[in-house]
Design an enzyme around this catalytic site. Structure first.
Site, PDB file in Angstrom:
ATOM      1  N   PHE A   1      -4.760  14.628   3.723  1.00  0.00           N
ATOM      2  CA  PHE A   1      -4.536  13.323   4.689  1.00  0.00           C
ATOM      3  C   PHE A   1      -3.213  12.835   4.368  1.00  0.00           C
ATOM      4  O   PHE A   1      -2.925  12.539   3.166  1.00  0.00           O
ATOM      5  CB  PHE A   1      -5.777  12.428   4.683  1.00  0.00           C
ATOM      6  CG  PHE A   1      -7.057  12.816   5.116  1.00  0.00           C
ATOM      7  CD1 PHE A   1      -7.289  12.669   6.639  1.00  0.00           C
ATOM      8  CD2 PHE A   1      -7.924  13.197   4.530  1.00  0.00           C
ATOM      9  CE1 PHE A   1      -8.496  13.046   7.176  1.00  0.00           C
ATOM     10  CE2 PHE A   1      -9.175  13.659   5.026  1.00  0.00           C
ATOM     11  CZ  PHE A   1      -9.297  13.752   6.398  1.00  0.00           C
TER      12      PHE A   1
ATOM     13  N   ASP B   1       1.164   2.786   3.847  1.00  0.00           N
ATOM     14  CA  ASP B   1       0.235   3.796   3.276  1.00  0.00           C
ATOM     15  C   ASP B   1       1.137   5.042   3.021  1.00  0.00           C
ATOM     16  O   ASP B   1       0.840   6.121   3.324  1.00  0.00           O
ATOM     17  CB  ASP B   1      -0.769   3.874   4.219  1.00  0.00           C
ATOM     18  CG  ASP B   1      -1.716   4.891   3.372  1.00  0.00           C
ATOM     19  OD1 ASP B   1      -1.774   4.980   2.332  1.00  0.00           O
ATOM     20  OD2 ASP B   1      -2.944   5.250   4.441  1.00  0.00           O
TER      21      ASP B   1
ATOM     22  N   HIS C   1       1.730   5.169  -2.123  1.00  0.00           N
ATOM     23  CA  HIS C   1       1.319   6.382  -3.051  1.00  0.00           C
ATOM     24  C   HIS C   1       2.144   6.788  -3.727  1.00  0.00           C
ATOM     25  O   HIS C   1       3.222   7.521  -3.101  1.00  0.00           O
ATOM     26  CB  HIS C   1       0.349   7.371  -2.409  1.00  0.00           C
ATOM     27  CG  HIS C   1      -1.113   6.672  -1.566  1.00  0.00           C
ATOM     28  ND1 HIS C   1      -1.926   6.602  -2.523  1.00  0.00           N
ATOM     29  CD2 HIS C   1      -1.003   6.105  -0.721  1.00  0.00           C
ATOM     30  CE1 HIS C   1      -2.888   6.296  -1.662  1.00  0.00           C
ATOM     31  NE2 HIS C   1      -2.226   5.821  -0.450  1.00  0.00           N
TER      32      HIS C   1
ATOM     33  N   ARG D   1       2.269   8.977  -6.388  1.00  0.00           N
ATOM     34  CA  ARG D   1       1.892  10.302  -7.135  1.00  0.00           C
ATOM     35  C   ARG D   1       2.073  10.535  -8.434  1.00  0.00           C
ATOM     36  O   ARG D   1       1.436  11.172  -9.038  1.00  0.00           O
ATOM     37  CB  ARG D   1       2.476  11.452  -6.343  1.00  0.00           C
ATOM     38  CG  ARG D   1       2.501  11.327  -4.770  1.00  0.00           C
ATOM     39  CD  ARG D   1       0.903  11.336  -4.349  1.00  0.00           C
ATOM     40  NE  ARG D   1       0.826  11.424  -2.901  1.00  0.00           N
ATOM     41  CZ  ARG D   1      -0.239  11.249  -2.308  1.00  0.00           C
ATOM     42  NH1 ARG D   1      -1.417  10.443  -2.790  1.00  0.00           N
ATOM     43  NH2 ARG D   1      -0.494  11.381  -0.999  1.00  0.00           N
TER      44      ARG D   1
ATOM     45  N   HIS E   1       0.828  -1.260  -0.210  1.00  0.00           N
ATOM     46  CA  HIS E   1       0.094   0.247   0.023  1.00  0.00           C
ATOM     47  C   HIS E   1       0.958   1.212  -0.006  1.00  0.00           C
ATOM     48  O   HIS E   1       1.147   1.655   0.928  1.00  0.00           O
ATOM     49  CB  HIS E   1      -0.857  -0.085   1.136  1.00  0.00           C
ATOM     50  CG  HIS E   1      -1.939   0.947   1.025  1.00  0.00           C
ATOM     51  ND1 HIS E   1      -2.904   0.881   1.708  1.00  0.00           N
ATOM     52  CD2 HIS E   1      -1.991   2.177   0.696  1.00  0.00           C
ATOM     53  CE1 HIS E   1      -3.810   1.950   1.575  1.00  0.00           C
ATOM     54  NE2 HIS E   1      -3.034   2.904   0.952  1.00  0.00           N
TER      55      HIS E   1
END
Length: 428
Positions: free
Chosen positions: A322, A304, A61, A63, A59
């Site tokens: 967030f 995350d 990110h 971007r 998990h």
């Protein structure tokens, strides 16, 4: 280049930490044993350090495309390598979303060109993650989608989620979910609890997450689909996942380092670096997450990793986005605050970050086995450093852990038999 790592320690197949050498030849793990000798290999004396499988994070990110001011594939994967991660799974909340052939092909080309570690991209469940039109799962799988998710937003339409699960099940693929019931979010920026009440902030109630998980579990049972829950954060969520597993439903779950280390009581002020989704919950929730990890309700730990710019985070806790960065602090935070305090063992920590995520999703990763690709992390369990965001390789410096002193830092990361990152002078 071939490498012979001498005088290390590793976790064997019985789950015990023992002395070992490790030989890497032609990008593969050639031998794991004591007293290895080899010609035509560079000898690296790791001097008692831990030789671990490359860490696996399901998990993250990155971007790119569309959010390169926050992170790029290059900077994000360098940060991952520094954190000891050799395989990461990239969420689809990019612009454009990997929801069709053109967008997934573009993303895969970017990964091939720029990534310093193995990157497995998720495919979106719905077009533009808008929740109204399902993507072409077959095409996305053909192009290398790791699993399917609309992460960042829960699929609100139950009929859409059921249809997606049925299609994923036919393809032997997992559906992965960020779980929030939109009608219960309450425009919240933190957990609905003591902190929100004290500071007069809108809070996100725990039931917002757990009710969505409960719905999806029943849908997964009906579809006979592997359903994976992202970043579990509440006591109620742990309970419904535990009940589902006991009932034989194919559900797995992850928890983040920050939810294992912090709760709302640890938030010092309305600091946006403590703003993440799901938010830091109450003490009972925190205790339930630890219990769930120990009893197998929660299968793995995932960061995350969610980088943002300093300007975005400076907008105040209500307006700031967030998320926090996670790659470069995950292992030392967990080793210091869980292993050193006797909450879990080192062997368990390694499993939660390697073989358990790999096994859950059928990846050939997470173990140091002869013949496998040489994805390896060398970790100095004695090294103590203070977390300093200015040294992060990630573009995102947004962390609530600045100034924390931690032990257990990766010093070298090998991906496919090549050194992807190493700490200067660490193994000299």
């Amino acid at each position: 280049m071939n490498y012979l790592f001498k005088n290390g320690r590793y976790m064997n197949e019985e789950g015990k930490i023992v002395a070992t050498d490790l030989l890497v030849q032609d990008g593969k793990i050639a031998k794991v044993a004591e007293n290895i000798t080899a010609d035509n290999a560079e000898v690296i004396d790791v001097n008692g350090k831990l030789i671990a499988p490359g860490l696996v994070d399901v998990h993250v990110h990155l971007r790119e495309p569309g959010g390169e001011h926050k992170e790029t594939i290059e900077t994000g994967t360098l940060a991952a390598a520094k954190g000891g991660f050799t395989t990461i799974c990239a969420m689809p909340n990019t612009r454009p979303v990997p929801d069709c052939r053109e967008h997934m092909e573009d993303l895969q080309n970017r990964i091939k060109e720029k990534a310093h570690v193995n990157v497995l991209p998720y495919g979106a469940i719905t077009v533009r993650q808008a929740g109204s039109e399902m993507t072409d799962f077959e095409t996305l799988k053909e192009l290398g989608a790791f699993a399917f998710t609309d992460d960042g937003v829960g699929v609100q339409d139950a009929s859409m989620m059921l249809a997606a699960m049925k299609r994923a099940a036919k393809l032997n693929m997992a559906v992965v979910a960020h779980c929030e019931e939109n009608t219960l979010i309450n425009k919240g920026c933190v957990h609905e609890g003591k902190f929100s009440e004290k500071h007069g902030l809108n809070g996100i109630p725990s039931v917002c997450e757990s009710v969505h998980i409960a719905r999806d579990i029943l849908l997964a049972e009906a579809a006979d689909c592997h359903y994976h829950v992202c970043h579990v954060s509440t006591k109620g969520s742990v309970r419904v996942i535990r009940d589902a597993k006991r009932a034989g439903i194919k559900v797995t779950a992850e928890v983040t380092p920050h939810h294992l280390v912090l709760c709302e009581d640890d938030i010092p002020s309305a600091d946006p670096n403590f703003k993440m989704n799901p938010p830091l919950r109450g003490k009972e929730d925190h205790e339930a997450l630890i219990e769930g990890l120990l009893d197998g309700t929660i299968d793995m730990i995932a960061t995350d990793h969610a980088p943002h710019t300093a300007e975005e985070k400076a907008q105040g806790i209500e307006r700031a986005p967030f998320g926090i960065t996670g790659f470069e602090t995950a292992f030392p935070l967990l080793y210091t605050n869980l292993v050193k305090k006797g909450i879990i063992t080192l062997e368990q920590l390694i499993q939660f970050l390697t073989e358990k995520p790999a096994d859950t999703f059928g990846l050939e990763a997470g173990r140091l086995k002869e013949g496998r690709t040489a994805d390896i992390t060398i970790i100095d369990l004695e090294q103590e450093e203070e977390i300093d965001p200015t040294t992060f390789l990630s573009k995102g410096k947004n962390t609530p852990f600045a100034g924390w002193k931690c032990q257990g830092w990766p010093v070298m990361t090998i991906v496919g038999g090549k050194i992807a990152w190493q700490k200067e002078s660490a193994l000299v």
